[in-house]
Design a protein around this motif. Structure first.
Motif, PDB file in Angstrom:
ATOM      1  N   THR A  40     -13.573  31.444  -9.104  1.00 40.14           N
ATOM      2  CA  THR A  40     -13.843  31.059 -10.494  1.00 40.14           C
ATOM      3  C   THR A  40     -13.516  29.594 -10.776  1.00 40.14           C
ATOM      4  OG1 THR A  40     -11.638  31.799 -11.200  1.00 40.14           O
ATOM      5  CG2 THR A  40     -13.452  33.392 -11.407  1.00 40.14           C
ATOM      6  N   HIS A  41     -12.404  29.095 -10.195  1.00 38.28           N
ATOM      7  CA  HIS A  41     -12.029  27.698 -10.455  1.00 38.28           C
ATOM      8  C   HIS A  41     -11.007  27.222  -9.437  1.00 38.28           C
ATOM      9  CE1 HIS A  41      -8.852  29.912 -12.566  1.00 38.28           C
ATOM     10  NE2 HIS A  41      -8.114  28.805 -12.570  1.00 38.28           N
ATOM     11  N   GLY A  42     -10.687  25.941  -9.500  1.00 38.20           N
ATOM     12  CA  GLY A  42      -9.942  25.289  -8.433  1.00 38.20           C
ATOM     13  C   GLY A  42      -8.436  25.442  -8.436  1.00 38.20           C
ATOM     14  N   HIS A  43      -7.818  26.092  -9.432  1.00 35.60           N
ATOM     15  CA  HIS A  43      -6.365  26.268  -9.403  1.00 35.60           C
ATOM     16  C   HIS A  43      -5.959  27.047  -8.148  1.00 35.60           C
ATOM     17  CE1 HIS A  43      -5.696  25.385 -13.923  1.00 35.60           C
ATOM     18  NE2 HIS A  43      -5.306  24.372 -13.190  1.00 35.60           N
ATOM     19  N   ALA A  44      -4.808  26.663  -7.607  1.00 37.19           N
ATOM     20  CA  ALA A  44      -4.424  27.127  -6.271  1.00 37.19           C
ATOM     21  C   ALA A  44      -4.275  28.644  -6.162  1.00 37.19           C
ATOM     22  CB  ALA A  44      -3.127  26.444  -5.858  1.00 37.19           C
ATOM     23  N   GLY A  98     -14.588  27.050 -19.702  1.00 40.08           N
ATOM     24  CA  GLY A  98     -13.836  26.138 -20.581  1.00 40.08           C
ATOM     25  C   GLY A  98     -12.390  25.917 -20.166  1.00 40.08           C
ATOM     26  N   HIS A  99     -12.061  26.184 -18.911  1.00 35.12           N
ATOM     27  CA  HIS A  99     -10.658  26.146 -18.463  1.00 35.12           C
ATOM     28  C   HIS A  99     -10.306  24.804 -17.821  1.00 35.12           C
ATOM     29  CE1 HIS A  99      -6.895  27.603 -16.842  1.00 35.12           C
ATOM     30  NE2 HIS A  99      -7.322  27.577 -15.598  1.00 35.12           N
ATOM     31  N   VAL A 100     -11.009  24.447 -16.747  1.00 33.55           N
ATOM     32  CA  VAL A 100     -10.878  23.129 -16.114  1.00 33.55           C
ATOM     33  C   VAL A 100     -12.264  22.724 -15.612  1.00 33.55           C
ATOM     34  CG1 VAL A 100      -8.473  23.501 -15.359  1.00 33.55           C
ATOM     35  CG2 VAL A 100     -10.353  24.100 -13.810  1.00 33.55           C
ATOM     36  N   GLY A 119     -11.875  35.005 -15.019  1.00 33.76           N
ATOM     37  CA  GLY A 119     -10.977  34.049 -14.371  1.00 33.76           C
ATOM     38  C   GLY A 119      -9.960  33.595 -15.393  1.00 33.76           C
ATOM     39  N   ASP A 120      -9.687  32.310 -15.470  1.00 35.65           N
ATOM     40  CA  ASP A 120      -8.896  31.763 -16.568  1.00 35.65           C
ATOM     41  C   ASP A 120      -9.873  31.101 -17.531  1.00 35.65           C
ATOM     42  OD1 ASP A 120      -6.532  32.551 -15.359  1.00 35.65           O
ATOM     43  OD2 ASP A 120      -6.207  30.617 -14.383  1.00 35.65           O
ATOM     44  N   TYR A 121      -9.599  31.200 -18.825  1.00 30.82           N
ATOM     45  CA  TYR A 121     -10.537  30.614 -19.796  1.00 30.82           C
ATOM     46  C   TYR A 121      -9.815  30.245 -21.074  1.00 30.82           C
ATOM     47  CZ  TYR A 121     -10.480  35.285 -21.976  1.00 30.82           C
ATOM     48  OH  TYR A 121     -10.093  36.456 -22.572  1.00 30.82           O
TER      49      TYR A 121
HETATM   50 ZN   LIG Z   1      -6.343  28.415 -13.843  1.00 27.40          ZN
END
Ligand SMILES: [Zn+2]
Ligand SMILES: [Zn+2]
Length: 368
Positions: A40-44, A98-100, A119-121
């Motif tokens: 979903t996104h690049g956070h580790a 809309g998270h990163v 994911g995170d949002y």
């Molecule tokens: Zn995140």
């Protein structure tokens, strides 16, 4: 696929590696190496190294390459936001979260059933990424990091204004702001620019690569020189961004009479700011607060909600009151950037205005 509608639990299952879509042959944000991962996104905690194939937006793939090196997986496939593609026996579509930068929700559809893994949002303003899009669905999978009514994030612009007011009030003091290296730091820079501050925003070396990455993707952040260790004493009145761990480090004490600030949703918890020695708490989060979690759930029209992690019980209970079936997934291993999170006991204690608990009894990781 045709005939009977597919049960949501056949479309998405919990496995030791994380959420798995058997008919699609992939996992979403897997915690351990798998043959095929949709990220979903690049956070580790969501984007880990070592998978066979990775499908994600171009930005997320590039962030993974920045963090893990170009060979972070065997093969990669770029997901274009809004574009449906076939993966195995399912249709997959990434939509902005809309998270990163590059963050996406993942809509998975087969046999007339659609599940959205968000994911995170967040729903708040963020000049550095595409805004969250409501994707109507049967099952909405959400996190609940700030899933308690005590968490209400103020307008981030107002928090940034607080920082700039302090800079104006104490022109001889350096302002050291802790912010996560991916997303939060660049969002703060962009908001600081929107509020009219055009001086240099000094950055800790740990923020350099991702800040350059954002600039290379067309996000205007202005002048962001890297702090030269020997010159810290000369930075009276400067705005300095650093990773959260550095605000308590010796590193930050070499600045002239530093004001320490921390930009995080956790700064709503007063005891938490005190305990970290934060003089200027800034409530800026890249996650939904309580109101935005509920609003988002309702707007998707989902009849069923799965809560991955965070304050799951409160959100599950709230869903029940709305007539929405909900279940906690108790997924472990998520929580951004390895920041230590207050225990739920402490949160309850704080929300009922009792004194904060002493140090200790903390577990797990948290988000920003
Ligand atoms: Zn995140
Ligand atoms: Zn997360």
């Amino acid at each position: 696929m045709s005939g009977m509608p597919l049960a949501s639990t056949d479309l998405l299952k919990i496995t030791p590696q994380g959420l798995c879509c058997p008919p699609g042959g992939f996992h979403v944000d897997p915690l351990r190496p798998v043959p095929k991962a949709l990220v979903t996104h690049g956070h580790a905690d969501h984007a880990r190294a070592g998978h066979g194939a990775v499908m994600a937006t171009a930005e997320t793939l590039a962030i993974m390459a920045v963090r893990y090196g170009a060979d972070f997986c065997a093969s990669r496939q770029e997901a274009v936001l809004g574009e449906a593609v076939r993966v195995g026996d399912v249709s997959v579509r990434f939509a902005p979260a809309g998270h990163v930068l590059g963050s996406g929700q993942i809509a998975i559809e087969a046999g007339g059933t659609r599940i959205v893994v968000s994911g995170d949002y967040k729903r708040q303003v963020d000049p550095t990424c595409a805004p969250f899009e409501i994707v109507p669905c049967d099952v909405f999978v959400t996190e609940a990091t700030f899933g308690l009514p005590v968490f209400r994030h103020p307008d981030a612009r107002q928090e940034v204004r607080k920082l700039l007011d302090s800079v104006a009030l104490f022109p001889e003091r350096a302002h050291i702001v802790g912010a996560y290296a991916l997303g939060k730091a660049q969002r703060l820079m962009a908001l600081i620019r929107e509020e009219g501050y055009d001086g240099p925003i000094h950055i800790h070396g740990a923020l350099e690569r991702l800040t350059e990455f954002y600039k290379a993707h067309g996000i205007a952040l202005g002048d962001t020189p890297k702090v030269v260790t020997a010159e810290r004493k000369t930075l009276g009145g400067a705005v300095v961004l650093c990773p959260p761990s550095a605000i308590q480090d010796l590193w930050s004490r070499r600045f002239p009479d530093p004001v320490t600030a921390f930009a995080s949703g956790w700064m709503r918890v007063r005891g938490r700011a005190r305990q970290k020695g934060v003089e200027l708490p800034l409530i800026v989060s890249d996650h939904c607060d309580w109101d935005d979690l509920g609003r988002s759930i309702l707007e998707t029209g989902a009849g069923e909600v799965w809560v991955t992690h965070g304050q799951e019980d409160a959100l599950v209970h709230w869903c029940g009151l709305q007539g929405i079936r909900a279940r906690p997934l108790h997924l472990l291993g998520y929580g951004d950037e390895g920041e230590v999170e207050p225990s739920s006991v402490e949160l309850v204690a704080t929300s009922t205005a009792r004194p904060p608990l002493p140090e200790g009894g903390r577990a797990g990781t948290a988000a920003s």
